[in-house]
Scaffold this motif. Structure first.
Motif, mmCIF file in Angstrom:
data_model
loop_
_atom_site.group_PDB
_atom_site.id
_atom_site.type_symbol
_atom_site.label_atom_id
_atom_site.label_comp_id
_atom_site.label_asym_id
_atom_site.label_seq_id
_atom_site.Cartn_x
_atom_site.Cartn_y
_atom_site.Cartn_z
ATOM 1 N N SER A 9 -2.897 44.175 63.312
ATOM 2 C CA SER A 9 -2.129 43.022 62.923
ATOM 3 C C SER A 9 -3.034 41.817 62.810
ATOM 4 O O SER A 9 -3.184 41.080 63.761
ATOM 5 C CB SER A 9 -1.055 42.698 63.921
ATOM 6 O OG SER A 9 -0.800 43.713 64.793
ATOM 7 N N HIS A 10 -3.593 41.629 61.663
ATOM 8 C CA HIS A 10 -4.554 40.534 61.521
ATOM 9 C C HIS A 10 -4.175 39.725 60.296
ATOM 10 O O HIS A 10 -4.032 40.244 59.209
ATOM 11 C CB HIS A 10 -5.976 41.051 61.368
ATOM 12 C CG HIS A 10 -6.292 42.108 62.375
ATOM 13 N ND1 HIS A 10 -6.473 41.840 63.701
ATOM 14 C CD2 HIS A 10 -6.407 43.443 62.257
ATOM 15 C CE1 HIS A 10 -6.723 42.954 64.353
ATOM 16 N NE2 HIS A 10 -6.682 43.940 63.495
ATOM 17 N N GLY A 422 1.863 32.766 70.609
ATOM 18 C CA GLY A 422 2.321 33.723 69.606
ATOM 19 C C GLY A 422 1.364 33.874 68.447
ATOM 20 O O GLY A 422 1.710 34.459 67.414
ATOM 21 N N SER A 423 0.136 33.377 68.614
ATOM 22 C CA SER A 423 -0.860 33.561 67.553
ATOM 23 C C SER A 423 -1.105 35.038 67.297
ATOM 24 O O SER A 423 -1.498 35.432 66.195
ATOM 25 C CB SER A 423 -2.167 32.855 67.902
ATOM 26 O OG SER A 423 -2.657 33.275 69.167
ATOM 27 N N ASP A 424 -0.886 35.877 68.293
ATOM 28 C CA ASP A 424 -0.786 37.324 68.108
ATOM 29 C C ASP A 424 0.086 37.877 69.223
ATOM 30 O O ASP A 424 0.248 37.235 70.278
ATOM 31 C CB ASP A 424 -2.153 38.004 68.111
ATOM 32 C CG ASP A 424 -2.116 39.380 67.440
ATOM 33 O OD1 ASP A 424 -1.027 39.792 66.964
ATOM 34 O OD2 ASP A 424 -3.160 40.057 67.380
ATOM 35 N N VAL A 425 0.680 39.020 68.988
ATOM 36 C CA VAL A 425 1.493 39.692 70.000
ATOM 37 C C VAL A 425 1.174 41.176 69.972
ATOM 38 O O VAL A 425 0.796 41.731 68.938
ATOM 39 C CB VAL A 425 3.011 39.483 69.763
ATOM 40 C CG1 VAL A 425 3.397 38.030 69.966
ATOM 41 C CG2 VAL A 425 3.429 39.958 68.371
ATOM 42 N N HIS A 426 1.323 41.812 71.141
ATOM 43 C CA HIS A 426 1.061 43.249 71.214
ATOM 44 C C HIS A 426 1.833 43.848 72.365
ATOM 45 O O HIS A 426 1.957 43.226 73.422
ATOM 46 C CB HIS A 426 -0.431 43.515 71.387
ATOM 47 C CG HIS A 426 -0.813 44.946 71.166
ATOM 48 N ND1 HIS A 426 -0.433 45.655 70.050
ATOM 49 C CD2 HIS A 426 -1.525 45.813 71.915
ATOM 50 C CE1 HIS A 426 -0.910 46.878 70.125
ATOM 51 N NE2 HIS A 426 -1.562 47.014 71.254
ATOM 52 N N SER A 439 1.805 41.362 75.461
ATOM 53 C CA SER A 439 0.687 40.427 75.534
ATOM 54 C C SER A 439 0.845 39.411 74.409
ATOM 55 O O SER A 439 1.107 39.780 73.262
ATOM 56 C CB SER A 439 -0.643 41.163 75.401
ATOM 57 O OG SER A 439 -0.821 42.077 76.462
ATOM 58 N N VAL A 440 0.690 38.142 74.756
ATOM 59 C CA VAL A 440 0.872 37.061 73.788
ATOM 60 C C VAL A 440 -0.400 36.223 73.741
ATOM 61 O O VAL A 440 -0.894 35.761 74.783
ATOM 62 C CB VAL A 440 2.069 36.167 74.171
ATOM 63 C CG1 VAL A 440 2.285 35.081 73.113
ATOM 64 C CG2 VAL A 440 3.338 36.997 74.342
ATOM 65 N N GLY A 441 -0.934 36.039 72.548
ATOM 66 C CA GLY A 441 -2.081 35.168 72.368
ATOM 67 C C GLY A 441 -1.642 33.740 72.113
ATOM 68 O O GLY A 441 -0.590 33.493 71.518
ATOM 69 N N ALA A 486 -6.514 35.177 69.321
ATOM 70 C CA ALA A 486 -6.187 35.141 67.897
ATOM 71 C C ALA A 486 -5.936 36.516 67.336
ATOM 72 O O ALA A 486 -5.299 36.657 66.282
ATOM 73 C CB ALA A 486 -7.303 34.456 67.117
ATOM 74 N N ASN A 487 -6.412 37.554 68.015
ATOM 75 C CA ASN A 487 -6.358 38.901 67.430
ATOM 76 C C ASN A 487 -6.408 39.970 68.509
ATOM 77 O O ASN A 487 -7.309 39.976 69.335
ATOM 78 C CB ASN A 487 -7.557 39.029 66.472
ATOM 79 C CG ASN A 487 -7.741 40.421 65.937
ATOM 80 O OD1 ASN A 487 -6.783 41.164 65.774
ATOM 81 N ND2 ASN A 487 -8.980 40.796 65.678
ATOM 82 N N PHE A 488 -5.408 40.853 68.510
ATOM 83 C CA PHE A 488 -5.426 42.050 69.352
ATOM 84 C C PHE A 488 -5.703 43.261 68.492
ATOM 85 O O PHE A 488 -5.241 43.341 67.348
ATOM 86 C CB PHE A 488 -4.069 42.251 70.049
ATOM 87 C CG PHE A 488 -3.676 41.162 70.987
ATOM 88 C CD1 PHE A 488 -4.540 40.712 71.981
ATOM 89 C CD2 PHE A 488 -2.427 40.560 70.894
ATOM 90 C CE1 PHE A 488 -4.173 39.702 72.846
ATOM 91 C CE2 PHE A 488 -2.041 39.555 71.758
ATOM 92 C CZ PHE A 488 -2.917 39.113 72.740
ATOM 93 N N ALA A 489 -6.423 44.235 69.029
ATOM 94 C CA ALA A 489 -6.604 45.508 68.343
ATOM 95 C C ALA A 489 -5.328 46.323 68.499
ATOM 96 O O ALA A 489 -4.859 46.521 69.612
ATOM 97 C CB ALA A 489 -7.795 46.268 68.918
ATOM 98 N N ASP A 490 -4.775 46.808 67.381
ATOM 99 C CA ASP A 490 -3.545 47.585 67.413
ATOM 100 C C ASP A 490 -3.780 48.997 66.927
ATOM 101 O O ASP A 490 -4.716 49.258 66.227
ATOM 102 C CB ASP A 490 -2.481 46.935 66.530
ATOM 103 C CG ASP A 490 -1.979 45.634 67.142
ATOM 104 O OD1 ASP A 490 -1.944 45.513 68.358
ATOM 105 O OD2 ASP A 490 -1.645 44.737 66.351
#
Length: 490
Positions: A9-10, A422-426, A439-441, A486-490
Protein backbone atom coordinates in the motif's frame (compact mmCIF):
# COMPACT_ATOMS: atom_id res chain seq x y z
CA UNK A 1 -7.81 -15.16 10.55
CA UNK A 2 -9.11 -15.60 6.99
CA UNK A 3 -6.60 -15.51 4.21
CA UNK A 4 -6.26 -12.65 1.80
CA UNK A 5 -3.33 -11.97 -0.46
CA UNK A 6 -0.43 -9.73 0.36
CA UNK A 7 -0.58 -6.26 -1.06
CA UNK A 8 1.65 -3.19 -0.94
CA UNK A 9 0.00 0.00 0.00
CA UNK A 10 2.14 2.82 -1.22
CA UNK A 11 0.76 6.09 -2.44
CA UNK A 12 2.00 8.27 -5.29
CA UNK A 13 2.72 10.93 -2.69
CA UNK A 14 5.28 8.70 -1.00
CA UNK A 15 7.12 8.03 -4.19
CA UNK A 16 6.95 11.72 -5.04
CA UNK A 17 8.58 12.55 -1.71
CA UNK A 18 11.21 9.90 -2.30
CA UNK A 19 11.86 11.11 -5.84
CA UNK A 20 12.29 14.68 -4.64
CA UNK A 21 14.70 13.51 -1.97
CA UNK A 22 16.73 11.72 -4.62
CA UNK A 23 17.35 14.88 -6.62
CA UNK A 24 20.90 15.34 -5.30
CA UNK A 25 22.69 12.03 -5.09
CA UNK A 26 26.16 10.57 -4.73
CA UNK A 27 27.30 7.38 -6.40
CA UNK A 28 27.60 3.93 -4.85
CA UNK A 29 28.23 0.54 -6.42
CA UNK A 30 26.25 -2.24 -4.76
CA UNK A 31 27.82 -5.47 -3.58
CA UNK A 32 26.42 -8.89 -2.75
CA UNK A 33 26.23 -10.61 0.61
CA UNK A 34 25.09 -14.21 1.07
CA UNK A 35 24.03 -16.28 4.05
CA UNK A 36 23.03 -19.91 4.25
CA UNK A 37 19.41 -21.06 4.44
CA UNK A 38 18.08 -22.96 7.45
CA UNK A 39 15.24 -25.36 8.12
CA UNK A 40 11.70 -24.09 7.64
CA UNK A 41 9.70 -23.05 10.70
CA UNK A 42 5.97 -23.19 11.39
CA UNK A 43 3.97 -20.60 9.47
CA UNK A 44 2.29 -17.54 10.97
CA UNK A 45 -1.07 -16.23 9.72
CA UNK A 46 -1.29 -16.54 5.91
CA UNK A 47 -1.12 -12.82 5.14
CA UNK A 48 1.27 -11.74 7.91
CA UNK A 49 4.99 -11.30 7.44
CA UNK A 50 7.03 -13.60 9.71
CA UNK A 51 10.72 -12.93 9.26
CA UNK A 52 11.91 -15.07 12.19
CA UNK A 53 9.43 -17.95 11.98
CA UNK A 54 8.14 -17.70 15.54
CA UNK A 55 4.48 -17.70 14.49
CA UNK A 56 3.88 -14.06 15.46
CA UNK A 57 3.54 -11.44 12.73
CA UNK A 58 6.32 -8.92 12.10
CA UNK A 59 5.92 -5.39 10.75
CA UNK A 60 8.31 -3.48 8.46
CA UNK A 61 8.03 0.32 8.50
CA UNK A 62 9.97 2.70 6.27
CA UNK A 63 11.63 5.96 7.15
CA UNK A 64 12.90 6.61 3.64
CA UNK A 65 13.83 10.21 4.38
CA UNK A 66 16.04 9.31 7.34
CA UNK A 67 19.54 10.73 7.66
CA UNK A 68 22.12 7.97 8.10
CA UNK A 69 25.72 8.74 8.98
CA UNK A 70 25.14 12.37 8.09
CA UNK A 71 23.75 11.46 4.65
CA UNK A 72 20.40 13.13 4.06
CA UNK A 73 17.56 10.87 2.81
CA UNK A 74 19.76 7.79 2.80
CA UNK A 75 16.78 5.95 4.30
CA UNK A 76 16.08 3.29 6.90
CA UNK A 77 13.60 0.50 7.58
CA UNK A 78 12.37 -0.47 11.06
CA UNK A 79 11.18 -4.02 11.71
CA UNK A 80 8.94 -4.66 14.68
CA UNK A 81 9.25 -8.31 15.63
CA UNK A 82 5.97 -9.51 17.10
CA UNK A 83 5.34 -11.73 20.09
CA UNK A 84 4.69 -11.30 23.79
CA UNK A 85 7.59 -8.86 23.98
CA UNK A 86 7.88 -6.85 20.79
CA UNK A 87 11.26 -5.54 19.77
CA UNK A 88 12.35 -3.07 17.10
CA UNK A 89 15.41 -3.38 14.84
CA UNK A 90 16.46 -0.64 12.44
CA UNK A 91 18.19 -1.44 9.14
CA UNK A 92 20.05 0.78 6.68
CA UNK A 93 22.66 0.27 4.01
CA UNK A 94 25.22 0.77 6.76
CA UNK A 95 23.88 -2.24 8.69
CA UNK A 96 25.98 -5.39 8.77
CA UNK A 97 25.16 -7.69 5.88
CA UNK A 98 23.04 -5.15 3.98
CA UNK A 99 24.51 -4.48 0.52
CA UNK A 100 25.92 -1.09 -0.35
CA UNK A 101 26.58 2.02 1.73
CA UNK A 102 24.17 4.65 2.99
CA UNK A 103 24.50 7.67 0.70
CA UNK A 104 22.69 10.95 0.26
CA UNK A 105 19.42 10.51 -1.59
CA UNK A 106 19.43 6.70 -1.82
CA UNK A 107 15.93 6.68 -0.23
CA UNK A 108 16.34 3.14 1.08
CA UNK A 109 12.83 1.99 1.96
CA UNK A 110 10.99 4.08 -0.62
CA UNK A 111 9.02 0.90 -1.26
CA UNK A 112 9.03 -2.53 0.34
CA UNK A 113 7.48 -5.95 -0.27
CA UNK A 114 7.73 -9.22 1.60
CA UNK A 115 7.59 -12.87 0.58
CA UNK A 116 9.49 -16.11 1.02
CA UNK A 117 11.65 -15.48 -2.01
CA UNK A 118 14.16 -18.30 -1.45
CA UNK A 119 11.61 -20.89 -0.32
CA UNK A 120 13.16 -21.64 3.09
CA UNK A 121 9.98 -21.01 5.07
CA UNK A 122 11.01 -17.60 6.42
CA UNK A 123 9.65 -14.39 4.92
CA UNK A 124 12.20 -12.06 3.36
CA UNK A 125 11.96 -8.31 2.81
CA UNK A 126 12.59 -6.63 -0.55
CA UNK A 127 13.62 -3.00 -0.13
CA UNK A 128 13.76 -0.44 -2.91
CA UNK A 129 16.50 2.18 -2.80
CA UNK A 130 15.18 4.15 -5.76
CA UNK A 131 17.77 6.93 -5.64
CA UNK A 132 20.80 4.64 -5.66
CA UNK A 133 23.46 5.44 -8.26
CA UNK A 134 24.58 2.18 -9.83
CA UNK A 135 27.93 2.52 -11.61
CA UNK A 136 27.40 5.52 -13.90
CA UNK A 137 23.61 5.22 -13.84
CA UNK A 138 22.56 8.24 -11.78
CA UNK A 139 19.26 7.70 -9.93
CA UNK A 140 19.05 4.24 -11.47
CA UNK A 141 17.71 2.64 -8.32
CA UNK A 142 18.12 -0.85 -6.97
CA UNK A 143 16.32 -3.60 -5.06
CA UNK A 144 17.85 -5.37 -2.08
CA UNK A 145 16.46 -8.47 -0.38
CA UNK A 146 17.06 -8.90 3.36
CA UNK A 147 16.84 -12.57 4.25
CA UNK A 148 14.66 -14.09 6.95
CA UNK A 149 16.15 -16.43 9.56
CA UNK A 150 15.43 -17.72 13.09
CA UNK A 151 16.95 -14.52 14.44
CA UNK A 152 15.09 -12.26 12.02
CA UNK A 153 16.35 -10.46 8.94
CA UNK A 154 20.03 -11.19 8.43
CA UNK A 155 22.24 -10.50 5.44
CA UNK A 156 21.13 -9.28 2.06
CA UNK A 157 21.50 -9.60 -1.69
CA UNK A 158 21.01 -7.23 -4.59
CA UNK A 159 18.65 -7.88 -7.48
CA UNK A 160 20.31 -6.22 -10.42
CA UNK A 161 18.23 -4.08 -12.73
CA UNK A 162 17.96 -6.12 -15.97
CA UNK A 163 17.30 -2.98 -18.05
CA UNK A 164 19.32 -0.19 -16.40
CA UNK A 165 19.27 2.18 -19.37
CA UNK A 166 15.50 2.07 -19.80
CA UNK A 167 14.34 3.91 -16.67
CA UNK A 168 15.24 5.59 -13.39
CA UNK A 169 14.15 4.91 -9.80
CA UNK A 170 14.05 1.13 -10.20
CA UNK A 171 12.46 -0.44 -7.13
CA UNK A 172 9.52 1.89 -6.75
CA UNK A 173 7.03 0.29 -6.63
CA UNK A 174 7.28 -3.47 -5.90
CA UNK A 175 4.88 -6.33 -5.17
CA UNK A 176 5.21 -10.01 -4.28
CA UNK A 177 2.82 -12.71 -5.45
CA UNK A 178 2.61 -16.19 -6.93
CA UNK A 179 1.59 -15.08 -10.39
CA UNK A 180 2.00 -18.49 -12.08
CA UNK A 181 0.61 -20.65 -9.28
CA UNK A 182 3.76 -22.74 -8.82
CA UNK A 183 3.91 -22.19 -5.07
CA UNK A 184 6.89 -19.83 -5.25
CA UNK A 185 6.80 -16.13 -4.46
CA UNK A 186 7.59 -13.94 -7.46
CA UNK A 187 8.52 -10.27 -7.32
CA UNK A 188 7.15 -7.58 -9.65
CA UNK A 189 9.23 -4.40 -9.84
CA UNK A 190 8.37 -1.11 -11.45
CA UNK A 191 10.23 2.15 -11.96
CA UNK A 192 8.61 5.45 -11.15
CA UNK A 193 10.32 7.37 -13.92
CA UNK A 194 10.92 6.73 -17.58
CA UNK A 195 9.24 3.36 -18.21
CA UNK A 196 5.80 1.76 -18.20
CA UNK A 197 7.25 -1.76 -18.43
CA UNK A 198 7.20 -3.93 -15.29
CA UNK A 199 9.92 -6.49 -14.55
CA UNK A 200 8.82 -9.76 -12.96
CA UNK A 201 11.39 -12.01 -11.28
CA UNK A 202 9.91 -15.47 -11.45
CA UNK A 203 10.48 -18.74 -9.63
CA UNK A 204 12.31 -17.58 -6.55
CA UNK A 205 15.37 -15.51 -5.74
CA UNK A 206 18.65 -16.98 -4.55
CA UNK A 207 20.90 -15.52 -1.90
CA UNK A 208 23.48 -14.86 -4.57
CA UNK A 209 21.02 -12.44 -6.15
CA UNK A 210 20.28 -14.80 -9.03
CA UNK A 211 16.63 -15.26 -9.99
CA UNK A 212 14.75 -18.28 -11.27
CA UNK A 213 13.60 -16.40 -14.33
CA UNK A 214 12.69 -12.96 -15.61
CA UNK A 215 10.10 -11.51 -17.96
CA UNK A 216 8.56 -8.11 -18.62
CA UNK A 217 4.97 -6.94 -18.80
CA UNK A 218 3.83 -3.82 -20.65
CA UNK A 219 0.29 -2.88 -19.63
CA UNK A 220 -1.74 -1.64 -22.59
CA UNK A 221 -1.83 2.10 -21.96
CA UNK A 222 -0.51 5.13 -23.78
CA UNK A 223 2.95 5.59 -22.33
CA UNK A 224 4.68 8.93 -22.30
CA UNK A 225 7.81 10.54 -20.97
CA UNK A 226 8.05 9.90 -17.24
CA UNK A 227 5.26 7.33 -17.25
CA UNK A 228 5.41 4.59 -14.67
CA UNK A 229 3.27 2.79 -12.11
CA UNK A 230 2.70 4.47 -8.75
CA UNK A 231 1.80 1.23 -6.99
CA UNK A 232 1.54 -2.52 -7.58
CA UNK A 233 -0.74 -4.95 -5.75
CA UNK A 234 -1.59 -8.63 -6.00
CA UNK A 235 -4.45 -10.96 -5.16
CA UNK A 236 -6.51 -13.75 -6.65
CA UNK A 237 -9.44 -11.76 -8.02
CA UNK A 238 -10.81 -14.44 -10.39
CA UNK A 239 -10.38 -17.37 -8.00
CA UNK A 240 -8.15 -19.50 -10.24
CA UNK A 241 -5.45 -20.08 -7.62
CA UNK A 242 -2.97 -17.66 -9.21
CA UNK A 243 -2.25 -14.15 -8.03
CA UNK A 244 -3.24 -11.37 -10.38
CA UNK A 245 -1.33 -8.09 -10.68
CA UNK A 246 -3.09 -4.78 -10.14
CA UNK A 247 -1.28 -1.83 -11.63
CA UNK A 248 -2.16 1.51 -10.14
CA UNK A 249 -1.70 5.02 -11.35
CA UNK A 250 0.18 5.36 -14.62
CA UNK A 251 0.36 9.08 -15.22
CA UNK A 252 0.71 10.36 -18.78
CA UNK A 253 -0.48 13.41 -20.64
CA UNK A 254 -3.58 11.65 -21.96
CA UNK A 255 -4.22 8.80 -19.51
CA UNK A 256 -4.04 9.81 -15.85
CA UNK A 257 -4.48 7.25 -13.10
CA UNK A 258 -4.97 4.27 -15.38
CA UNK A 259 -5.67 1.42 -12.96
CA UNK A 260 -5.52 -2.03 -14.52
CA UNK A 261 -6.17 -5.67 -13.56
CA UNK A 262 -3.74 -8.08 -15.25
CA UNK A 263 -4.57 -11.76 -14.63
CA UNK A 264 -2.08 -14.34 -13.50
CA UNK A 265 -1.67 -17.47 -15.60
CA UNK A 266 0.41 -20.64 -15.83
CA UNK A 267 3.01 -18.46 -17.54
CA UNK A 268 2.75 -15.59 -15.08
CA UNK A 269 1.25 -12.14 -15.45
CA UNK A 270 -0.44 -11.62 -18.80
CA UNK A 271 -2.11 -8.72 -20.58
CA UNK A 272 -4.66 -11.11 -22.10
CA UNK A 273 -8.03 -10.27 -20.59
CA UNK A 274 -6.80 -7.06 -18.96
CA UNK A 275 -9.54 -4.91 -17.43
CA UNK A 276 -9.57 -1.30 -16.36
CA UNK A 277 -10.52 -0.39 -12.79
CA UNK A 278 -11.99 2.80 -11.32
CA UNK A 279 -9.60 5.65 -10.62
CA UNK A 280 -8.07 5.95 -7.18
CA UNK A 281 -5.36 4.33 -5.09
CA UNK A 282 -5.65 0.55 -5.03
CA UNK A 283 -4.59 -0.45 -1.55
CA UNK A 284 -5.71 -4.01 -0.86
CA UNK A 285 -7.29 -7.18 -2.22
CA UNK A 286 -9.24 -9.65 -0.12
CA UNK A 287 -12.30 -11.88 -0.12
CA UNK A 288 -14.64 -9.70 1.94
CA UNK A 289 -17.78 -11.78 1.33
CA UNK A 290 -16.39 -15.33 1.40
CA UNK A 291 -17.34 -16.21 -2.17
CA UNK A 292 -13.84 -17.36 -3.15
CA UNK A 293 -12.98 -14.29 -5.21
CA UNK A 294 -10.72 -11.43 -4.17
CA UNK A 295 -12.31 -8.00 -3.95
CA UNK A 296 -10.32 -4.89 -4.91
CA UNK A 297 -10.36 -2.04 -2.38
CA UNK A 298 -9.77 1.41 -3.91
CA UNK A 299 -9.55 4.79 -2.20
CA UNK A 300 -10.46 7.81 -4.32
CA UNK A 301 -9.36 10.66 -2.10
CA UNK A 302 -10.05 13.48 -4.53
CA UNK A 303 -13.51 12.13 -5.36
CA UNK A 304 -16.53 14.44 -5.29
CA UNK A 305 -18.61 11.35 -4.70
CA UNK A 306 -22.07 10.42 -5.76
CA UNK A 307 -23.77 13.38 -7.53
CA UNK A 308 -20.80 15.53 -6.55
CA UNK A 309 -21.98 15.62 -2.93
CA UNK A 310 -18.91 14.18 -1.23
CA UNK A 311 -15.56 15.90 -1.27
CA UNK A 312 -13.86 13.97 1.51
CA UNK A 313 -13.07 10.78 -0.39
CA UNK A 314 -14.72 7.49 -1.30
CA UNK A 315 -13.76 3.85 -0.75
CA UNK A 316 -14.81 1.53 -3.57
CA UNK A 317 -15.13 -2.21 -3.03
CA UNK A 318 -14.94 -3.80 -6.50
CA UNK A 319 -16.07 -7.41 -6.21
CA UNK A 320 -14.19 -10.20 -7.94
CA UNK A 321 -15.73 -13.01 -9.97
CA UNK A 322 -14.58 -15.75 -12.34
CA UNK A 323 -13.97 -13.17 -15.06
CA UNK A 324 -12.00 -10.81 -12.86
CA UNK A 325 -13.25 -7.59 -11.24
CA UNK A 326 -16.74 -6.15 -11.59
CA UNK A 327 -18.70 -8.90 -9.94
CA UNK A 328 -20.52 -5.94 -8.36
CA UNK A 329 -19.27 -2.96 -6.38
CA UNK A 330 -20.15 -0.70 -3.50
CA UNK A 331 -19.10 2.78 -2.38
CA UNK A 332 -18.40 3.80 1.21
CA UNK A 333 -18.00 7.42 2.33
CA UNK A 334 -18.06 9.24 5.63
CA UNK A 335 -21.72 9.91 4.85
CA UNK A 336 -22.57 6.19 4.73
CA UNK A 337 -24.93 5.00 7.50
CA UNK A 338 -22.96 4.04 10.59
CA UNK A 339 -19.70 5.70 9.54
CA UNK A 340 -18.67 8.36 12.11
CA UNK A 341 -18.01 11.95 11.11
CA UNK A 342 -18.82 13.61 7.81
CA UNK A 343 -17.22 14.19 4.43
CA UNK A 344 -15.21 17.37 4.23
CA UNK A 345 -12.84 18.68 1.59
CA UNK A 346 -9.29 17.54 2.26
CA UNK A 347 -10.14 14.64 4.61
CA UNK A 348 -8.62 12.13 2.12
CA UNK A 349 -10.87 9.34 3.38
CA UNK A 350 -9.51 6.12 1.88
CA UNK A 351 -5.96 7.39 1.44
CA UNK A 352 -4.80 4.15 3.03
CA UNK A 353 -6.76 0.91 3.38
CA UNK A 354 -6.03 -2.52 4.77
CA UNK A 355 -8.04 -5.70 5.33
CA UNK A 356 -7.77 -8.13 8.22
CA UNK A 357 -9.79 -9.83 10.95
CA UNK A 358 -9.67 -7.39 13.85
CA UNK A 359 -12.37 -8.91 16.06
CA UNK A 360 -11.47 -12.54 15.38
CA UNK A 361 -14.88 -13.56 14.03
CA UNK A 362 -13.49 -15.10 10.85
CA UNK A 363 -14.58 -12.23 8.57
CA UNK A 364 -12.39 -9.53 7.05
CA UNK A 365 -12.65 -6.02 8.46
CA UNK A 366 -11.38 -2.83 6.80
CA UNK A 367 -9.33 0.03 8.21
CA UNK A 368 -9.67 3.24 6.19
CA UNK A 369 -7.53 6.27 6.98
CA UNK A 370 -8.31 9.94 6.56
CA UNK A 371 -4.94 11.58 7.30
CA UNK A 372 -6.25 15.01 6.32
CA UNK A 373 -9.07 14.94 8.87
CA UNK A 374 -9.48 18.15 10.90
CA UNK A 375 -10.60 17.38 14.45
CA UNK A 376 -11.92 19.99 16.88
CA UNK A 377 -10.12 22.77 15.07
CA UNK A 378 -6.84 20.88 14.72
CA UNK A 379 -5.91 20.85 11.02
CA UNK A 380 -4.73 17.60 9.44
CA UNK A 381 -4.60 15.76 12.74
CA UNK A 382 -5.80 12.62 10.96
CA UNK A 383 -7.98 9.66 11.88
CA UNK A 384 -8.72 6.05 10.97
CA UNK A 385 -12.08 4.30 10.66
CA UNK A 386 -12.68 0.60 11.30
CA UNK A 387 -15.44 -0.91 9.13
CA UNK A 388 -16.29 -4.40 10.31
CA UNK A 389 -17.27 -7.41 8.28
CA UNK A 390 -20.94 -8.37 8.62
CA UNK A 391 -21.64 -11.13 11.13
CA UNK A 392 -23.27 -13.24 8.41
CA UNK A 393 -20.16 -13.05 6.22
CA UNK A 394 -21.94 -11.16 3.45
CA UNK A 395 -19.29 -8.46 3.20
CA UNK A 396 -18.34 -5.18 4.85
CA UNK A 397 -21.02 -3.43 6.88
CA UNK A 398 -20.80 0.26 7.71
CA UNK A 399 -23.12 -0.13 10.68
CA UNK A 400 -21.19 0.03 13.93
CA UNK A 401 -18.04 1.51 12.38
CA UNK A 402 -15.59 3.13 14.78
CA UNK A 403 -13.36 6.19 14.38
CA UNK A 404 -10.00 6.48 16.15
CA UNK A 405 -7.81 9.56 16.53
CA UNK A 406 -5.03 10.43 18.93
CA UNK A 407 -7.63 11.91 21.26
CA UNK A 408 -9.52 8.60 21.45
CA UNK A 409 -9.13 6.89 24.84
CA UNK A 410 -6.57 4.12 24.49
CA UNK A 411 -4.71 5.77 21.61
CA UNK A 412 -1.34 7.22 22.65
CA UNK A 413 -0.48 10.92 22.35
CA UNK A 414 -2.94 13.63 21.26
CA UNK A 415 -4.24 15.33 18.13
CA UNK A 416 -1.80 17.89 16.79
CA UNK A 417 -1.65 19.96 13.62
CA UNK A 418 -0.12 18.16 10.63
CA UNK A 419 0.37 14.82 12.39
CA UNK A 420 -1.37 13.05 9.47
CA UNK A 421 -2.38 10.17 11.72
CA UNK A 422 -3.28 7.50 9.16
CA UNK A 423 -0.49 8.22 6.69
CA UNK A 424 -0.46 4.42 6.43
CA UNK A 425 -2.38 1.62 8.13
CA UNK A 426 -1.73 -2.10 8.46
CA UNK A 427 -3.40 -5.06 10.15
CA UNK A 428 -1.12 -7.75 11.63
CA UNK A 429 -1.59 -10.24 14.46
CA UNK A 430 1.53 -8.99 16.19
CA UNK A 431 0.79 -10.65 19.54
CA UNK A 432 -0.41 -13.94 17.99
CA UNK A 433 -3.76 -13.97 19.82
CA UNK A 434 -5.86 -14.62 16.71
CA UNK A 435 -7.01 -11.01 16.27
CA UNK A 436 -5.53 -8.48 13.86
CA UNK A 437 -3.79 -5.59 15.57
CA UNK A 438 -3.82 -2.23 13.77
CA UNK A 439 -0.64 -0.23 13.16
CA UNK A 440 -1.13 3.41 12.23
CA UNK A 441 1.53 5.68 10.78
CA UNK A 442 1.64 9.42 11.50
CA UNK A 443 4.46 10.66 9.32
CA UNK A 444 3.93 14.28 10.31
CA UNK A 445 4.41 13.64 14.03
CA UNK A 446 7.13 15.73 15.70
CA UNK A 447 7.83 17.99 12.72
CA UNK A 448 7.87 15.13 10.17
CA UNK A 449 10.07 12.86 12.21
CA UNK A 450 7.07 10.56 12.09
CA UNK A 451 5.75 7.88 14.40
CA UNK A 452 3.94 4.53 14.47
CA UNK A 453 1.13 3.62 16.85
CA UNK A 454 0.41 -0.08 17.39
CA UNK A 455 -3.15 -0.60 18.60
CA UNK A 456 -3.93 -4.04 20.00
CA UNK A 457 -7.22 -5.63 19.01
CA UNK A 458 -9.21 -6.38 22.16
CA UNK A 459 -11.71 -9.26 22.48
CA UNK A 460 -14.65 -6.92 21.82
CA UNK A 461 -13.09 -5.69 18.57
CA UNK A 462 -12.03 -2.29 19.90
CA UNK A 463 -8.45 -1.00 19.71
CA UNK A 464 -6.05 0.31 22.34
CA UNK A 465 -2.31 0.93 22.62
CA UNK A 466 0.10 1.90 25.34
CA UNK A 467 2.85 3.89 23.64
CA UNK A 468 4.05 5.13 20.29
CA UNK A 469 7.11 4.12 18.30
CA UNK A 470 9.13 7.26 17.61
CA UNK A 471 12.42 7.99 15.85
CA UNK A 472 14.07 8.22 19.27
CA UNK A 473 12.62 4.79 20.14
CA UNK A 474 14.33 3.07 17.22
CA UNK A 475 17.55 5.07 16.87
CA UNK A 476 16.66 7.16 13.81
CA UNK A 477 18.24 10.61 13.55
CA UNK A 478 15.83 13.54 14.00
CA UNK A 479 17.81 15.48 11.38
CA UNK A 480 15.79 16.31 8.27
CA UNK A 481 12.41 14.65 7.68
CA UNK A 482 12.62 10.88 8.27
CA UNK A 483 8.80 10.46 7.98
CA UNK A 484 8.65 7.24 9.97
CA UNK A 485 5.23 5.68 9.39
CA UNK A 486 4.82 6.81 5.81
CA UNK A 487 4.92 3.24 4.52
CA UNK A 488 4.34 -0.27 5.85
CA UNK A 489 5.34 -3.39 3.94
CA UNK A 490 2.18 -5.35 3.11
Amino acid sequence: MPKHKRTTSHRPGRLAVATAAAAALTGGLLTLSATSAVAAPAAAQPDDADFNGDGAADLATSAAGATVGGKDSAGQVVVTYGGAEQRHVTYSQNSAGVPGTAEKGDVFGADTAYGDFDGDGYDDLAVGAIGEDVDSDVDGGTVQVLWGSPSGLSGGSTIKDPRPTKHDFFGGPMEAGDFDGDGKDDLAVGASSGAATIDVFDGGIKRTGATGGHYTVLPPIHSGEGAGPFTLHSGDVNGDGKDDLLVNGYSTADDYNANLWLPGSANGVTTSGVQRLPAGYITDVGDTDGDGYGDVIIGLTWDEGIDGANKGGTVYVVKGNANGPYGGSEAITQESPGVPGGSEAGDSFGAELDLGDINGDGHLDLVASSPGEDLEGVADAGAVTVIYGAADGSGLSTQGSALYSQDTPGVPNSNEKNDFFGSDVHIDDLNADGRGDVSVGAYGENSSNGAVYILDALPDGTLAGTSGVYTSTVGISATGTPRLGANFAD
